[in-house]
Design a protein around this motif. Sequence first.
Motif, mmCIF file in Angstrom:
data_model
loop_
_atom_site.group_PDB
_atom_site.id
_atom_site.type_symbol
_atom_site.label_atom_id
_atom_site.label_comp_id
_atom_site.label_asym_id
_atom_site.label_seq_id
_atom_site.Cartn_x
_atom_site.Cartn_y
_atom_site.Cartn_z
ATOM 1 N N GLY A 62 0.789 -1.235 0.000
ATOM 2 C CA GLY A 62 0.000 0.000 0.000
ATOM 3 C C GLY A 62 0.817 1.279 0.000
ATOM 4 O O GLY A 62 0.296 2.361 0.283
ATOM 5 N N LYS A 65 3.134 1.711 -4.933
ATOM 6 C CA LYS A 65 3.993 1.164 -5.999
ATOM 7 C C LYS A 65 3.249 1.158 -7.341
ATOM 8 O O LYS A 65 3.744 1.688 -8.339
ATOM 9 C CB LYS A 65 4.450 -0.269 -5.651
ATOM 10 N N SER A 66 2.055 0.555 -7.328
ATOM 11 C CA SER A 66 1.294 0.440 -8.579
ATOM 12 C C SER A 66 0.914 1.817 -9.104
ATOM 13 O O SER A 66 1.017 2.090 -10.307
ATOM 14 C CB SER A 66 0.030 -0.384 -8.351
ATOM 15 N N THR A 67 0.485 2.705 -8.201
ATOM 16 C CA THR A 67 0.075 4.056 -8.639
ATOM 17 C C THR A 67 1.250 4.778 -9.293
ATOM 18 O O THR A 67 1.087 5.443 -10.321
ATOM 19 C CB THR A 67 -0.441 4.861 -7.424
ATOM 20 N N ALA A 82 -2.711 -5.756 -2.747
ATOM 21 C CA ALA A 82 -2.425 -6.937 -1.922
ATOM 22 C C ALA A 82 -3.054 -6.787 -0.541
ATOM 23 O O ALA A 82 -3.303 -5.678 -0.092
ATOM 24 C CB ALA A 82 -0.916 -7.109 -1.785
ATOM 25 N N LYS A 195 4.759 8.503 -1.271
ATOM 26 C CA LYS A 195 3.681 9.315 -0.681
ATOM 27 C C LYS A 195 4.255 10.532 0.053
ATOM 28 O O LYS A 195 3.934 10.785 1.224
ATOM 29 C CB LYS A 195 2.858 8.462 0.294
ATOM 30 N N ASP A 197 3.663 13.452 -0.090
ATOM 31 C CA ASP A 197 2.733 14.517 0.292
ATOM 32 C C ASP A 197 2.356 14.377 1.771
ATOM 33 O O ASP A 197 1.726 15.264 2.342
ATOM 34 C CB ASP A 197 1.461 14.476 -0.583
ATOM 35 N N GLY A 249 2.314 9.843 -6.370
ATOM 36 C CA GLY A 249 1.715 9.179 -7.528
ATOM 37 C C GLY A 249 0.234 9.474 -7.602
ATOM 38 O O GLY A 249 -0.446 9.572 -6.572
HETATM 39 N N1 LIG Z 1 -1.239 10.253 -0.213
HETATM 40 C C1 LIG Z 1 -0.846 9.487 -1.184
HETATM 41 N N2 LIG Z 1 -1.526 8.373 -1.467
HETATM 42 C C2 LIG Z 1 -1.100 7.610 -2.500
HETATM 43 C C3 LIG Z 1 0.030 7.929 -3.264
HETATM 44 N N3 LIG Z 1 0.217 6.969 -4.180
HETATM 45 C C4 LIG Z 1 -0.755 6.063 -4.018
HETATM 46 N N4 LIG Z 1 -1.550 6.431 -3.015
HETATM 47 C C5 LIG Z 1 -2.704 5.721 -2.514
HETATM 48 O O1 LIG Z 1 -2.276 4.639 -1.708
HETATM 49 C C6 LIG Z 1 -3.147 3.530 -1.887
HETATM 50 C C7 LIG Z 1 -2.351 2.301 -2.298
HETATM 51 O O2 LIG Z 1 -1.759 2.545 -3.530
HETATM 52 P P1 LIG Z 1 -1.213 1.386 -4.460
HETATM 53 O O3 LIG Z 1 -0.600 2.022 -5.642
HETATM 54 O O4 LIG Z 1 -2.236 0.358 -4.703
HETATM 55 O O5 LIG Z 1 -0.099 0.768 -3.514
HETATM 56 P P2 LIG Z 1 0.757 -0.535 -3.755
HETATM 57 O O6 LIG Z 1 2.054 -0.308 -3.120
HETATM 58 O O7 LIG Z 1 0.739 -0.912 -5.171
HETATM 59 O O8 LIG Z 1 -0.052 -1.591 -2.906
HETATM 60 P P3 LIG Z 1 0.057 -3.173 -2.988
HETATM 61 O O9 LIG Z 1 0.249 -3.560 -4.406
HETATM 62 O O10 LIG Z 1 -1.253 -3.603 -2.451
HETATM 63 O O11 LIG Z 1 1.182 -3.508 -2.113
HETATM 64 C C8 LIG Z 1 -4.168 3.934 -2.932
HETATM 65 O O12 LIG Z 1 -5.331 4.363 -2.268
HETATM 66 C C9 LIG Z 1 -3.519 5.119 -3.634
HETATM 67 O O13 LIG Z 1 -4.454 6.056 -4.111
HETATM 68 C C10 LIG Z 1 0.716 9.142 -2.928
HETATM 69 O O14 LIG Z 1 1.692 9.522 -3.529
HETATM 70 N N5 LIG Z 1 0.228 9.866 -1.894
#
Ligand SMILES: Nc1nc2c(ncn2[C@@H]2O[C@H](COP(=O)(O)OP(=O)(O)OP(=O)(O)O)[C@@H](O)[C@H]2O)c(=O)[nH]1
Length: 439
Positions: A62, A65-67, A82, A195, A197, A249
């Motif tokens: 969370g 990474k994906s974003t 995940a 993240k 921000d 992201g």
């Molecule tokens: N505040 C903030 N939230 C973010 C940022 N990037 C992603 N998010 C949020 O964080 C949450 C998880 O983002 P993902 O991109 O799914 O994270 P991940 O690392 O791929 O997660 P997994 O694949 O489940 O491990 C989502 O609700 C996104 O909108 C960011 O730069 N800032």
Amino acid sequence: MEAEANSGSLEDSWAFIQRPGEGCRTVPLAGHVGFDSLPDQLVNKSVSQGFCFNILCVGETGLGKSTLMDTLFNTKFEGEPATHTQPGVQLRSNTYDLQESNVGLKLTIVSTVGFGDQINKEDSYKPIVEFIDAQFEAYLQEELKIRRVLHAYHDSRIHACLYFIAPTGHSLKSLDLVTMKKLDSKVNIIPIIAKSDAISKSELTKFKIKITSELVSNGVQIYQFPTDDESVAEINGTMNAHLPFAVIGSTEELKIGNKMMKARQYPWGTVQVENEAHCDFVKLREMLIRVNMEDLREQTHSRHYELYRRCKLEEMGFQDTDPDSKPFSLQETYEAKRNEFLGELQKKEEEMRQMFVQRVKEKEAELKEAEKELHEKFDRLKKLHQDEKKKLEDKKKSLDDEVNAFKQRKTAAELLQSQSSQAGGSQTLKRDKEKKNFF
Ligand SMILES: Nc1nc2c(ncn2[C@@H]2O[C@H](COP(=O)(O)OP(=O)(O)OP(=O)(O)O)[C@@H](O)[C@H]2O)c(=O)[nH]1
Ligand SMILES: [Mg+2]
């Protein structure tokens, strides 16, 4: 005709003529030959073959990474979020074919799943290291093949590892330090504060300094943008000072002024992903994709893969020089190894033979012992049988004697009986006669 004319003009205009035993001699060209088009030929060939680039995203669940991947490549890659309940760390790999202008890119994104979610995080780095090594191994196996097709081979070696650091504002977690230390000799690590921000500007500056000093004091080698090429030395030098990049992201497009921009909107304002005053996303994109993608690929091949290959071949017993530092060819190594192997095989064979003989002897002794026991048992039984037989014969004899004695007694008794019955008959006759005379 044309070919002859061409070859004539080529001979006239050779720039470098090398003679045996001499160095290079510079001679001026009399006219245009055309080898200045070599770079163009290379470009055309590379473009037609296409490129491949593999990114590994390591970071807690969370952390965005994906974003970030979606934001970087301006697309929406598939991928489910995940859960935090994974029993161990896994790696999820997806490959996509992207096209920009006439350049094709086979992009592989590998992401950690469940990283940092376990209570015992001791072995969290292992699946990542194993994955990276497995890609090196696959490439090495392809290279060692007799018929290799490296130009068509899908190179899955990781070119860049984006290490996502949680925006805590404190310091690196021990999990981050351990994992980065384990990876730094295998992959180009680009640390990023995810993240960002979530952290204030002043805290961010201090956080970056703290991270850098922790990486240095723990001897973690992160990827440095190369400064040896003049054309990019300045920008790369500046960007090295900005590491780790603080990124945000978002794939959401918001209208800011009269432009649509990628941003994240909060109750108190908007963060623009591509605004350098807000975060380092643009810096990361520039460095990772526009300026240093080729260097990352090259470093992977010439540094990390080379190290893996060297260790692996040394482990297998190959070496470039013998103990006296004299060159040792691959064939000599092969033959030495083969002889060593044959020697070991012979030794093993001899050991097995001796073991076999020993086992046969043991079995033979066991069988002899069993045979002896059987013989003894047989003798015992035979004697027992003879004794029994003798006893029975004695008994039979005494019974026979008894029967004979009985028969004799019986005959005597019968004789006696018949005599007595005769004597009884004559007396009765005499009495009858006396009765008649009386009357
Ligand atoms: N505040 C903030 N939230 C973010 C940022 N990037 C992603 N998010 C949020 O964080 C949450 C998880 O983002 P993902 O991109 O799914 O994270 P991940 O690392 O791929 O997660 P997994 O694949 O489940 O491990 C989502 O609700 C996104 O909108 C960011 O730069 N800032
Ligand atoms: Mg994800």
